[in-house]
Design an enzyme around this catalytic site. Structure first.
Site, PDB file in Angstrom:
ATOM      1  N   HIS A 136      -9.247   9.280  -0.643  1.00  0.00           N
ATOM      2  CA  HIS A 136      -9.449   8.695  -1.724  1.00  0.00           C
ATOM      3  C   HIS A 136      -9.464   9.631  -3.245  1.00  0.00           C
ATOM      4  CE1 HIS A 136     -12.167   5.248  -3.704  1.00  0.00           C
ATOM      5  NE2 HIS A 136     -12.249   6.308  -4.004  1.00  0.00           N
ATOM      6  N   HIS A 189      -1.964   5.955  -4.929  1.00  0.00           N
ATOM      7  CA  HIS A 189      -1.411   4.211  -4.059  1.00  0.00           C
ATOM      8  C   HIS A 189       0.001   3.735  -4.651  1.00  0.00           C
ATOM      9  CE1 HIS A 189      -3.391   1.661  -6.505  1.00  0.00           C
ATOM     10  NE2 HIS A 189      -3.050   0.684  -5.738  1.00  0.00           N
ATOM     11  N   GLN A 191       2.381   0.840  -5.209  1.00  0.00           N
ATOM     12  CA  GLN A 191       3.733  -0.501  -4.299  1.00  0.00           C
ATOM     13  C   GLN A 191       4.937  -0.307  -4.426  1.00  0.00           C
ATOM     14  OE1 GLN A 191       1.171  -3.642  -6.125  1.00  0.00           O
ATOM     15  NE2 GLN A 191      -0.103  -2.334  -7.365  1.00  0.00           N
TER      16      GLN A 191
END
Length: 383
Positions: A136, A189, A191
């Site tokens: 995380h 992350h 995209q």
């Protein structure tokens, strides 16, 4: 060799696992959330701005997307206990899935031809999320070289797959890092957007590249010439490898701006050779760690991977490259895009590219300690 496993989520969205070369994960877990089946009819709207020639996606449904959830409710962490996340498997390396709150799609098709004022249509395309790690906290710069290589393989795989979808004209992988950039999930992350039109900035770059390419009878590419000149000068060069060069561009728009460009003329991730992908993993981590080690707190940035448009007329001249930018102009200051930049697109840089390059050349490329980079979640302390 990266292992690829494809499955689907409870509402029918595609989920793809990419495992590091030596890893063996069965990925048999299923998404048990009570989600309604997703329908292509729920695609947003595309509207044409006659004043600028831009397409604008109207995506009001994104107002309800997940916003800065606590760690135990993160949708990108592996599913565990009460947190039924977007990734049902308890173990993964890299995961890519269709965005639950997409700006474009899920329906694919062609943008309207010959648009005029009042023209609209469905916001065709596809939006995917790329989870770089099951951890995380942290950032891309904290990944191992092997994991960075797996992400590059994932980008290449998705570029090829999305480029083959009906109506797709541009595939754009990117990462937003830091709340100052607008990040709504702390988990590391990125995209990928697959557009049904060529976005404005890409169109401008493609036109410049094509004009240069045609002026040189197809024997020389614009970015190739720029890399050669930057290499010859050296004052803005940060790092050079066999296949890639990293440098601060001559006319950098932002206080921190780095371009990472291949020496060979390739259109996208999918066209990179194995050797080029290997070196890209090393050099991209090098660039990110220099950026992160420049100050005592992690630097927010946008990593924009520019790929050649799929239009056959534009594609031959387009060269794949990274444009990494940050609004951070000092340890405790951010540059805000105000009147001149936001309204007119006329940028004013408060630093010189040569000074920025010198600073970055002198910065350590060591991996930042987890306590420093992860604990602040990419935030800059501004007094």
């Amino acid at each position: 060799m990266t292992t690829v496993t494809t499955t689907v989520l409870a509402d029918g969205r595609e989920l793809i696992y990419f495992d590091d070369g030596a890893a063996v994960h069965p990925h048999t877990a299923r998404d048990t959330r009570p989600l309604e089946p997703r329908s292509p009819e729920n695609t947003g709207e595309l509207r044409f701005d006659a004043l600028t020639g831009d397409w604008v996606a109207i995506a009001a449904h994104r107002q309800t997307r997940t916003y800065l959830p606590p760690a135990d409710q993160c949708p990108l962490c592996p599913t565990a206990g009460a947190n039924l996340s977007e990734i049902p498997d308890s173990t993964y390396d890299v995961a890519v899935f269709e965005n639950r709150f997409p700006s474009l799609g899920p329906a694919v098709g062609d943008a309207p031809d010959n648009p005029v004022w009042g023209t609209g249509g469905r916001a065709y395309g596809r939006c995917e999320v790329v989870a770089f790690t099951p951890e995380h906290s942290g950032s891309f710069g904290g990944l191992s070289t092997e994991r960075a290589r797996t992400v590059i393989d994932a980008w290449a795989h998705r570029t090829a797959a999305l480029s083959a979808l009906p109506g797709v004209r541009q595939v754009f992988p990117f990462e937003n890092r830091g709340q100052e950039i607008g990040v709504t999930l702390h988990h590391p992350h990125g995209q990928i957007y697959a557009y049904s039109y060529v976005p404005p900035r890409s169109a401008v770059m493609a036109a410049a590249a094509l004009a240069y390419y045609e002026a040189h009878d197809g024997r020389e590419a614009l970015l190739g010439s720029i890399v050669a000149k930057e290499s010859g000068s050296g004052e803005r060069m940060i790092a050079q490898g066999t296949h890639f060069s990293a440098y601060v561009p001559f006319a950098a728009h932002m206080p921190l701006e780095i371009h990472l460009t291949p020496h060979r003329h390739v259109p996208d991730f999918a066209a990179l050779s194995e050797a080029e992908r290997d070196e890209l993993a090393v050099m991209y981590l090098d660039v990110l760690r220099r950026l992160d080690n420049l100050y005592d707190t992690p630097t927010p940035y946008i990593a924009a991977w520019h790929q050649a448009p799929l239009d056959p007329a534009l594609r031959p001249a387009g060269r794949f490259h990274l444009e990494l930018t940050s609004p951070r102009r000092a340890a405790d200051k951010l540059k805000f895009l105000a009147g001149s930049e936001a309204a007119m697109g006329a940028f004013i840089n408060d630093t010189t590219p040569e000074h920025t390059a010198a600073l970055l050349r002198g910065v350590s490329t060591a991996k930042r300690s987890a306590g420093t980079a992860a604990g602040t979640e990419g935030k800059v302390s501004i007094p």
